[in-house]
Design a protein around this motif. Structure first.
Motif, short mmCIF file in Angstrom:
data_model
loop_
_atom_site.label_atom_id
_atom_site.label_comp_id
_atom_site.label_asym_id
_atom_site.label_seq_id
_atom_site.Cartn_x
_atom_site.Cartn_y
_atom_site.Cartn_z
N ILE A 57 0.84 -1.19 0.00
CA ILE A 57 0.00 0.00 0.00
C ILE A 57 0.88 1.25 0.00
O ILE A 57 2.06 1.20 0.33
N ASP A 58 0.29 2.37 -0.39
CA ASP A 58 1.02 3.64 -0.50
C ASP A 58 0.68 4.56 0.66
O ASP A 58 -0.45 4.57 1.15
N ILE A 59 1.68 5.32 1.09
CA ILE A 59 1.48 6.40 2.06
C ILE A 59 2.04 7.66 1.41
O ILE A 59 3.25 7.75 1.16
N ARG A 60 1.16 8.61 1.13
CA ARG A 60 1.56 9.76 0.31
C ARG A 60 1.09 11.07 0.92
O ARG A 60 0.11 11.12 1.66
N GLY A 61 1.76 12.13 0.53
CA GLY A 61 1.29 13.47 0.80
C GLY A 61 1.03 13.74 2.27
O GLY A 61 1.90 13.57 3.13
N THR A 62 -0.19 14.17 2.57
CA THR A 62 -0.57 14.54 3.93
C THR A 62 -0.39 13.38 4.91
O THR A 62 -0.05 13.59 6.08
N ALA A 63 -0.59 12.14 4.45
CA ALA A 63 -0.44 10.98 5.32
C ALA A 63 0.99 10.82 5.81
O ALA A 63 1.22 10.27 6.90
N ILE A 64 1.95 11.27 5.03
CA ILE A 64 3.36 11.22 5.48
C ILE A 64 3.53 12.07 6.72
O ILE A 64 4.24 11.68 7.67
N GLU A 65 2.87 13.21 6.77
CA GLU A 65 2.96 14.06 7.95
C GLU A 65 2.29 13.40 9.15
O GLU A 65 2.75 13.55 10.29
N TYR A 306 -15.49 6.48 3.47
CA TYR A 306 -15.13 7.14 2.20
C TYR A 306 -14.06 6.36 1.44
O TYR A 306 -13.04 6.93 1.02
N ALA A 307 -14.28 5.07 1.25
CA ALA A 307 -13.33 4.27 0.47
C ALA A 307 -13.15 4.90 -0.91
O ALA A 307 -14.12 5.15 -1.62
N PRO A 308 -11.89 5.16 -1.31
CA PRO A 308 -11.67 5.79 -2.61
C PRO A 308 -11.45 4.79 -3.75
O PRO A 308 -11.45 5.18 -4.91
N SER A 309 -11.22 3.51 -3.44
CA SER A 309 -10.91 2.40 -4.35
C SER A 309 -9.40 2.33 -4.60
O SER A 309 -8.69 3.34 -4.56
N PHE A 310 -8.95 1.13 -4.94
CA PHE A 310 -7.52 0.93 -5.20
C PHE A 310 -7.07 1.69 -6.42
O PHE A 310 -5.86 1.96 -6.61
N LEU A 311 -7.99 2.11 -7.29
CA LEU A 311 -7.61 2.84 -8.49
C LEU A 311 -6.99 4.19 -8.17
O LEU A 311 -6.27 4.76 -9.00
N THR A 312 -7.25 4.73 -7.00
CA THR A 312 -6.66 6.01 -6.60
C THR A 312 -5.33 5.84 -5.87
O THR A 312 -4.55 6.79 -5.78
N GLY A 313 -5.07 4.67 -5.31
CA GLY A 313 -3.87 4.47 -4.51
C GLY A 313 -3.88 5.25 -3.21
O GLY A 313 -2.84 5.40 -2.56
N GLN A 314 -5.04 5.72 -2.77
CA GLN A 314 -5.12 6.61 -1.61
C GLN A 314 -5.89 6.03 -0.43
O GLN A 314 -6.18 6.76 0.53
N GLY A 315 -6.24 4.75 -0.46
CA GLY A 315 -7.05 4.19 0.61
C GLY A 315 -6.39 4.28 1.96
O GLY A 315 -6.98 4.74 2.94
N SER A 316 -5.14 3.84 2.07
CA SER A 316 -4.44 3.86 3.36
C SER A 316 -4.13 5.28 3.79
O SER A 316 -4.18 5.60 4.99
N PRO A 390 4.63 14.89 -11.99
CA PRO A 390 4.54 15.62 -10.73
C PRO A 390 3.55 14.94 -9.80
O PRO A 390 2.65 14.23 -10.26
N PRO A 391 3.71 15.13 -8.50
CA PRO A 391 2.76 14.53 -7.55
C PRO A 391 1.36 15.08 -7.78
O PRO A 391 1.19 16.24 -8.15
N ARG A 392 0.38 14.25 -7.56
CA ARG A 392 -0.99 14.70 -7.74
C ARG A 392 -1.37 15.62 -6.59
O ARG A 392 -1.19 15.26 -5.42
N PRO A 393 -1.91 16.80 -6.88
CA PRO A 393 -2.22 17.77 -5.81
C PRO A 393 -3.15 17.20 -4.74
O PRO A 393 -3.05 17.57 -3.57
N ALA A 394 -4.03 16.28 -5.12
CA ALA A 394 -4.98 15.73 -4.15
C ALA A 394 -4.28 15.05 -2.98
O ALA A 394 -4.80 15.01 -1.87
N HIS A 395 -3.09 14.52 -3.21
CA HIS A 395 -2.38 13.81 -2.16
C HIS A 395 -2.02 14.71 -0.98
O HIS A 395 -1.92 14.25 0.16
#
Length: 407
Positions: A57-65, A306-316, A390-395
């Motif tokens: 799974i991915d941990i990105r953006g705000t979740a890193i903080e 608010y499951a986003p689906s695996f297609l977004t890579g943002q669930g975790s 570039p990183p996706r702004p939503a992250h």
């Protein structure tokens, strides 16, 4: 470990109690923050023990903080999967393109993380296991909010009372169903079914992903290291969800086998391995979209809300951020109604941006037509000579507030 900006000088008298259903990602993360702000926390999990393994799974953006403030970022960096290559194949197994993973998924090299789901769950559990009560091999049966508390009857028959209850029990949340109604009211089907399982690494893969595509079908092998096993992934487009197969493992295997009959590359071996796998996970790609994430003294967090689906890579990542924001709202507002309102107000735009990734190209790795597959392959070939995307702004769209002290 003490999180950044959080006072640990909390009185132990008059603690409010909370029951969290689910011990995967959002549940233990929420337990950590609520314990730090003075709550007496109980986590109930229907599995008999902490679940190991699982797809990376991915941990990105705000979740890193979030994980930085929890103090586990160094450990997760040590557990980071250093995937070095993504190779895309055509119908016959010929190479279409071999590109950097960061160029495909929009992650930030050197900042965002990819870890085994079990590694993240183990770190979260380790942080709270000495301070939080865990009830394994049990689950919530009924909730009664007729009084100024929540009376809970467990599947085991035990009964207890809590000030609040939080459903962190995933996309197919029993907590949500018992409070808000059937999942179908909130489920947005995205047109794909998928099967995940592990199989022997007979291909000699290392730190890489190989993905085969034909229109409407994809098969991938993912080696997270130099292990004897690889993660296998079979994904296919289907206009309507196969409701008759969702709760029948044999029907799931047969549906996948029928769908991929006659496929090239290593797909026949993958289908055979699927029948032998003891860890098959089959589901549909979908999202949970709800007008409200709470009812009375019960709230939802993570995929349950608010499951986003695996297609977004943002669930975790959404699970970690949502747990932080809910706990912060409860720390800042003694009244749970105000806290739940603040939680929704401050998080909903961030959730919407990440769920919208599926409408903004997140599913382009799985084209459903010949033309779309040709366009995707042309894009992938171009990535060979272009810098990483570039990183996706939503992250990173949400700036985390400092954790509020208890009111």
């Amino acid at each position: 470990m003490t999180p950044t900006g959080l006072s640990t000088d909390v009185s132990t008298t008059g603690k409010r109690s909370v029951l969290i259903s689910g011990a995967s990602i959002s549940g233990p993360a929420l337990a950590y923050w609520l314990h730090r702000s003075g709550w007496a926390v109980t986590v109930v999990e229907k599995a008999g023990a902490l679940r190991d393994g699982g797809y990376p799974i991915d941990i990105r953006g705000t979740a890193i903080e979030v994980v930085r403030r929890m103090g586990i970022l160094p450990h997760l960096r040590d557990a980071h999967i250093d995937m070095r290559r993504c190779t895309f194949l055509d119908a016959d197994g010929g190479e279409v393109a071999s590109v950097s993973p960061h160029a495909v998924v929009g992650s930030v090299e050197g900042q965002d993380l990819e870890v085994r789901r079990g590694d993240l769950a183990a770190h979260l559990h380790a942080m709270v296991r000495d301070d939080v009560e865990f009830l394994f091999s049990d689950s919530i049966d009924t909730l009664d909010q007729s009084r100024q508390e929540v009376d809970v009857t467990f599947h085991s028959g035990h009964q207890r009372t809590f000030d609040l209850v939080v459903g962190a029990d995933g996309m197919h949340s029993h907590t949500r169903a018992s409070l808000f109604g059937p999942e179908a009211q909130f489920h947005r089907y995205l047109g794909y079914c998928f099967a995940l399982f592990t199989m022997p690494n007979t291909f000699g893969l290392s730190h890489e992903l190989m993905m085969w595509n034909t229109p409407g079908k994809a098969a991938a092998l993912y080696a997270v290291g130099d292990n004897d096993e690889v993660h296998a992934f079979l994904n296919f487009h289907r206009p309507e969800p196969p409701s008759d197969a969702l709760r029948d493992p044999k029907a799931q295997r047969d549906l996948v086998a029928t769908t991929f009959a006659g496929a090239g590359w290593e797909v026949p071996h993958m289908v055979d391995a699927m029948y032998d796998a003891d860890d098959l996970f089959f589901d549909t790609a979908g999202q949970i979209r709800m007008p409200h994430w709470s009812s009375g003294r019960v709230a939802l967090v993570g995929d349950a809300a608010y499951a986003p689906s695996f297609l977004t890579g943002q669930g975790s990542s959404l699970a970690l951020v949502g747990a932080y924001m809910l706990a912060n709202a409860l720390a800042a507002n003694r009244d749970h109604t105000a806290a739940f309102a603040a939680y929704e107000r401050d998080l909903r735009d961030f959730v919407a941006m990440n769920q919208a990734l599926v409408d903004n190209g997140a599913a382009t790795l799985f084209p459903t037509t010949v033309r779309a597959l040709e366009q995707r392959n042309t894009m992938l070939r171009g990535l060979d000579t272009l810098p990483s995307a570039p990183p996706r702004p939503a992250h990173s769209a949400l700036a985390l507030p400092e954790f509020a002290p208890m009111p």
